[in-house]
Design a protein around this motif. Structure first.
Motif, PDB file in Angstrom:
ATOM      1  N   GLU A   1      16.706  -6.618  37.262  1.00 39.75           N
ATOM      2  CA  GLU A   1      15.460  -6.477  36.514  1.00 39.75           C
ATOM      3  C   GLU A   1      15.597  -5.476  35.375  1.00 39.75           C
ATOM      4  O   GLU A   1      14.958  -5.629  34.317  1.00 39.75           O
ATOM      5  CB  GLU A   1      14.336  -6.055  37.459  1.00 39.75           C
ATOM      6  N   ALA A   2      16.430  -4.458  35.576  1.00 41.33           N
ATOM      7  CA  ALA A   2      16.645  -3.491  34.499  1.00 41.33           C
ATOM      8  C   ALA A   2      17.250  -4.156  33.271  1.00 41.33           C
ATOM      9  O   ALA A   2      16.930  -3.796  32.126  1.00 41.33           O
ATOM     10  CB  ALA A   2      17.544  -2.358  34.987  1.00 41.33           C
TER      11      ALA A   2
ATOM     12  N   LEU B   1      16.928  -7.493  32.595  1.00 43.92           N
ATOM     13  CA  LEU B   1      15.948  -8.444  32.076  1.00 43.92           C
ATOM     14  C   LEU B   1      14.832  -7.739  31.310  1.00 43.92           C
ATOM     15  O   LEU B   1      14.245  -8.316  30.386  1.00 43.92           O
ATOM     16  CB  LEU B   1      15.356  -9.262  33.226  1.00 43.92           C
ATOM     17  N   ASP B   2      14.556  -6.494  31.667  1.00 47.56           N
ATOM     18  CA  ASP B   2      13.491  -5.749  30.993  1.00 47.56           C
ATOM     19  C   ASP B   2      13.959  -5.053  29.720  1.00 47.56           C
ATOM     20  O   ASP B   2      13.147  -4.472  29.004  1.00 47.56           O
ATOM     21  CB  ASP B   2      12.903  -4.691  31.942  1.00 47.56           C
ATOM     22  N   ASP B   3      15.246  -5.095  29.432  1.00 45.15           N
ATOM     23  CA  ASP B   3      15.793  -4.423  28.253  1.00 45.15           C
ATOM     24  C   ASP B   3      15.582  -5.305  27.022  1.00 45.15           C
ATOM     25  O   ASP B   3      16.210  -6.358  26.895  1.00 45.15           O
ATOM     26  CB  ASP B   3      17.287  -4.157  28.460  1.00 45.15           C
ATOM     27  N   PRO B   4      14.732  -4.900  26.081  1.00 45.34           N
ATOM     28  CA  PRO B   4      14.435  -5.768  24.938  1.00 45.34           C
ATOM     29  C   PRO B   4      15.594  -5.921  23.970  1.00 45.34           C
ATOM     30  O   PRO B   4      15.574  -6.826  23.126  1.00 45.34           O
ATOM     31  CB  PRO B   4      13.250  -5.055  24.265  1.00 45.34           C
TER      32      PRO B   4
ATOM     33  N   LYS C   1      14.223 -16.789  35.497  1.00 46.69           N
ATOM     34  CA  LYS C   1      13.765 -15.409  35.308  1.00 46.69           C
ATOM     35  C   LYS C   1      14.187 -14.860  33.951  1.00 46.69           C
ATOM     36  O   LYS C   1      13.416 -14.176  33.271  1.00 46.69           O
ATOM     37  CB  LYS C   1      14.312 -14.522  36.424  1.00 46.69           C
TER      38      LYS C   1
ATOM     39  N   GLU D   1      12.108 -16.516  31.169  1.00 48.91           N
ATOM     40  CA  GLU D   1      10.735 -15.994  31.181  1.00 48.91           C
ATOM     41  C   GLU D   1      10.664 -14.561  30.673  1.00 48.91           C
ATOM     42  O   GLU D   1       9.609 -14.111  30.217  1.00 48.91           O
ATOM     43  CB  GLU D   1      10.165 -16.102  32.594  1.00 48.91           C
ATOM     44  N   ALA D   2      11.810 -13.859  30.727  1.00 48.76           N
ATOM     45  CA  ALA D   2      11.883 -12.504  30.176  1.00 48.76           C
ATOM     46  C   ALA D   2      12.248 -12.503  28.691  1.00 48.76           C
ATOM     47  O   ALA D   2      12.476 -11.444  28.108  1.00 48.76           O
ATOM     48  CB  ALA D   2      12.893 -11.679  30.956  1.00 48.76           C
TER      49      ALA D   2
ATOM     50  N   LYS E   1      14.951 -14.107  27.295  1.00 47.75           N
ATOM     51  CA  LYS E   1      16.390 -14.147  27.031  1.00 47.75           C
ATOM     52  C   LYS E   1      16.878 -15.590  26.941  1.00 47.75           C
ATOM     53  O   LYS E   1      16.369 -16.475  27.626  1.00 47.75           O
ATOM     54  CB  LYS E   1      17.184 -13.460  28.153  1.00 47.75           C
TER      55      LYS E   1
END
Length: 336
Positions: A60-61, A63-66, A86, A89-90, A92
């Motif tokens: 998740e870290a 996937l959350d990195d823009p 996932k 949807e994030a 990527k």
């Protein structure tokens, strides 16, 4: 100066991640971080190749990195589609190891996610995208060297390497079956070289002939295909003998109306090196060293991510390969 594409890896359970990541770096991308579940036996080799890339605390870290635009997936095959959803949807784009999915339901979910998010879901068919001889064959076909392509004959023998295989390798539900898994390479090449946009599976077989103590393993498979651009035959297996100096004598024959091309990709017994290309037509009968032909897929994928184009591989092609491999797997198992 253009900011380089930053990518991450989620799942390193298959050694294909080595080539996927290395080729993205060679194309100019920056490897930002990785995460995998536990410590698969591929980890030592991965760390030796990418010692300076940090392991994230969680997927998740990443996937959350823009700043990360692309996610590579090479986990256990049954898990790849879920991580792809996932990641998309994030926000990527995704480059998955093959097989990109292992069930029809996963494929339908991937289709819906791509349509909803507008992200790229691609598959690294390494037996095409990481083989310079295939690059050169594609150039020759495009130049008309063998006329109209009417058939491909692809074989994908592999070495079992039993001692290095994790438990999931012998679990049919985990790897998806031999046709879903390794035959996807040859289906990809059939569609690409014949130019088929529609195709049907006319014959499919799977079996376990040499490993009865592992009932979940399928060690032999074959497929016949008929497309709107040509015909195809595929054979895959886990029978590569120990004396062969590489993991498999993968070959592709491309039959045209005015000649043929045969690729001996990884080895040609009696000849040194890799990427042997044999071209026979009305004026030539040549053995060509194609090892310097390059691997354009990865740079094209980076351009597609930047420009939102489909020059590396169309989205429909990726879906079609998966659909045909799943159809073939189901047909073969229904006949058992």
């Amino acid at each position: 100066m253009t900011t380089p594409l930053r990518f991450a890896a989620i799942g390193i359970d298959h050694r294909h991640i080595y080539g996927m990541a290395a080729n993205m770096i060679d194309a100019g991308a920056e490897f930002a971080g990785w995460w995998t579940d536990g410590h698969p036996n591929t980890e030592e080799g991965f760390l030796s190749r990418f010692p300076d890339v940090p392991r994230a605390a969680s997927a998740e870290a990443l996937l959350d990195d823009p700043s990360i635009g692309l996610v590579l997936l090479s986990g256990i095959p049954r898990d790849r589609a879920g991580w792809a959803v996932k990641a998309m949807e994030a926000g990527k784009d995704v480059l998955s190891d093959k097989p990109g999915c292992t069930t029809p339901d996963q494929l339908e979910t991937l289709r819906a996610t791509v349509a909803r998010t507008g992200r790229i879901w691609s598959i690294d068919f390494s037996e095409r995208f990481e083989v310079p001889a295939v690059t050169r064959a594609a150039e020759l076909v495009a130049e008309g060297a063998i006329g109209r392509v009417i058939q491909t004959l692809g074989i994908g023998p592999h070495r079992l390497n039993r001692a290095t295989r994790p438990d999931w390798f012998f679990d049919r539900a985990a790897y998806g079956g031999i046709l879903t898994d390794i035959a996807s390479h040859q289906i990809d090449q059939f569609l690409f070289f014949t130019g088929s946009t529609e195709a049907e599976v006319t014959m499919a077989t799977v079996a376990n002939y040499a490993n009865p103590a592992d009932p979940g393993l399928q060690d032999f498979g074959e497929i016949a295909l008929r497309g709107d651009g040509g015909h195809g035959y595929i054979r895959v297996d886990w029978y590569t003998p120990d004396a062969l100096p590489t993991w498999g004598d993968g070959r592709l024959t491309i039959l045209g109306t005015e000649g043929y091309i045969e690729l001996r990709k990884y080895v040609d017994v009696g000849h040194e090196g890799t990427d042997h290309l044999i071209l026979v037509n009305g004026t030539r009968c040549d053995r060509i060293d194609a090892s310097g032909a390059g691997l354009p897929f990865f740079a094209r994928l980076m351009a597609d991510i930047r420009d939102r184009t489909e020059t590396a591989m169309t989205q429909e092609h990726a879906f079609r390969v998966c659909d045909l491999s799943l159809q073939a797997q189901a047909m073969a198992e229904a006949a058992q």
